[in-house]
Design an enzyme around this catalytic site. Structure first.
Site, mmCIF file in Angstrom:
data_model
loop_
_atom_site.group_PDB
_atom_site.id
_atom_site.type_symbol
_atom_site.label_atom_id
_atom_site.label_comp_id
_atom_site.label_asym_id
_atom_site.label_seq_id
_atom_site.Cartn_x
_atom_site.Cartn_y
_atom_site.Cartn_z
ATOM 1 N N SER A 56 -1.689 2.584 -1.377
ATOM 2 C CA SER A 56 -1.755 2.371 0.072
ATOM 3 C C SER A 56 -0.373 2.054 0.646
ATOM 4 O O SER A 56 -0.182 2.107 1.856
ATOM 5 C CB SER A 56 -2.721 1.231 0.385
ATOM 6 O OG SER A 56 -2.257 0.049 -0.230
ATOM 7 N N GLU A 57 0.582 1.713 -0.221
ATOM 8 C CA GLU A 57 1.921 1.370 0.271
ATOM 9 C C GLU A 57 2.873 2.557 0.230
ATOM 10 O O GLU A 57 4.083 2.393 0.402
ATOM 11 C CB GLU A 57 2.493 0.191 -0.533
ATOM 12 C CG GLU A 57 1.820 -1.122 -0.196
ATOM 13 C CD GLU A 57 2.489 -2.319 -0.852
ATOM 14 O OE1 GLU A 57 3.306 -2.968 -0.197
ATOM 15 O OE2 GLU A 57 2.190 -2.599 -2.022
ATOM 16 N N THR B 189 -3.570 3.842 -6.277
ATOM 17 C CA THR B 189 -3.968 2.508 -5.838
ATOM 18 C C THR B 189 -4.975 1.928 -6.841
ATOM 19 O O THR B 189 -5.603 2.666 -7.608
ATOM 20 C CB THR B 189 -4.584 2.569 -4.412
ATOM 21 O OG1 THR B 189 -4.756 1.233 -3.943
ATOM 22 C CG2 THR B 189 -5.926 3.293 -4.385
HETATM 23 ZN ZN LIG Z 1 3.432 -5.199 -2.440
#
Ligand SMILES: [Zn+2]
Length: 363
Positions: free
Chosen positions: A168-169, A138
């Site tokens: 975070s994804e 990140t």
């Molecule tokens: Zn995105």
């Protein structure tokens, strides 16, 4: 007189498994030089990186990447999140893992150069075992990614290795991999033209350009807060039919059963397609589309390449229905979409939640 090394000589070194060893005084032809640098950055690109099933050893097309005598094949032993830490560590520091990390960096640099990502946006992952993946960190621009920035995570998103914090994804990528066992690599970014279609919640009309039809099968996932499990589930649910998913009011995510470069290619292809059809729609002429039989031929090629597409079972006459498409005019929607944030009274709360999340991460 110096020895002259051609592409053929290098291919022969690879074929015989002796490793690519170029004498210091050798003359390397320009095409051999290009071939070498391609090997170094994309070694496994033309075949499969074969990381998921342990069956493929990366030499599908006889182009198994040997660089400097090191065999860049996946480990013989299939690792998982329960493997001893020492084995995971050894794998994570192996030439093979380094090679995958370099591939991710290379794709990140391309995403950034093409302006498909902004700030620290965009993320990628490669499945490297039963339930583990290498992914991007990140808060690092994809334009300056380095192999040592990469993280190793389990399929629940727990970080196993790597000094930087994972994206975070990541949950979305992992949910895609869990749901779609064929997904080796995933790529997410925000290319402007394709994201514009995501904002209006509309998959681009089809039957206009063959490359797009072969490489991309496009679905639309409704908006949810980026990084939330709900978002990941909605995207994952589409992966059995689609390899390119527009995430409403957010961006695009792709997956590949071959390697990370193919997932990246889907980004270039959908973005170029969206840009091209927007221009075509402004030319004041009718848009020509493929006939049903023409489209069927394209889909046959697609099927032979092992890509997914919900249209494989359709009749020819059902394949092309977007001939009247113009910007601002909707072609017949193929999927239902939920209301988007622009019209939602909760929009402000959603935007605030994302902003808070980003600020919290930056602390
Ligand atoms: Zn995105």
């Amino acid at each position: 007189m110096s020895q002259v090394i051609s592409v053929r000589d290098i291919q022969e070194m690879i074929r015989t498994g002796q490793g690519v060893n170029i004498p210091d005084d050798a003359l390397v032809t320009p095409s051999a030089r290009d071939f070498l640098s391609e090997l170094q950055t994309n070694g496994g690109m033309n075949g499969s990186n074969g990381a998921s099933n342990g069956k493929s050893n990366g030499s599908k097309n006889g182009n198994s990447p040997y660089v400097g005598g090191e065999h860049l094949a996946p480990p013989d032993k299939k690792l998982n999140s329960k493997s001893p830490k020492s084995e995971l560590q050894a794998f994570f520091n192996s030439p093979y893992a380094h090679h995958l990390k370099e591939q991710i960096c290379e794709m990140g640099h391309r995403l950034w150069k093409r302006e498909y990502v902004d700030g620290n946006g965009g993320n990628m992952a490669i499945r490297v075992g039963e339930d583990i993946a290498i992914c991007t960190p990140t808060l690092v621009s994809k334009g300056s990614l380095k192999p040592e920035d990469m993280c190793l995570v389990d399929f629940d998103g727990n970080q196993l290795l790597g000094t930087k914090k994972r994206t975070s994804e990541i949950l979305m990528h992992l949910q895609m991999m869990k749901r779609q066992p064929q997904a080796i690599a995933t790529c997410h970014c925000h290319p402007p033209y394709a994201t514009a279609f995501a904002i209006v919640g509309q998959a681009p009309p089809t039957c206009m350009l063959p490359e797009y039809e072969v490489f991309c099968s496009v679905g639309v996932a409704p908006y949810r807060t980026p990084g939330s499990p709900d978002m990941g589930k909605l995207v994952a649910d589409l992966t059995d039919q689609y390899n390119t998913i527009l995430m409403a009011n957010h961006g695009v995510v792709t997956w590949s059963h071959n390697n990370i470069e193919e997932a990246y290619w889907r980004m270039e292809i959908i973005e170029a397609y969206c840009r091209t059809i927007v221009v075509a729609g402004q030319l004041g002429k009718p848009i020509n589309t493929f006939t049903g039989p023409q489209m069927k031929e394209i889909l046959n090629i697609k099927q032979s390449l092992g890509f997914v597409d919900p249209r494989f079972s359709m009749k020819e006459c059902e394949l092309c229905d977007s001939g009247d498409w113009r910007p601002g005019a909707m072609c017949e929607a193929t999927q239902s979409t939920e209301p988007t944030i622009g019209l939602d009274p909760d929009a402000e709360a959603a935007v605030k939640a994302i902003t808070d999340q980003i600020l919290a991460q930056m602390k």
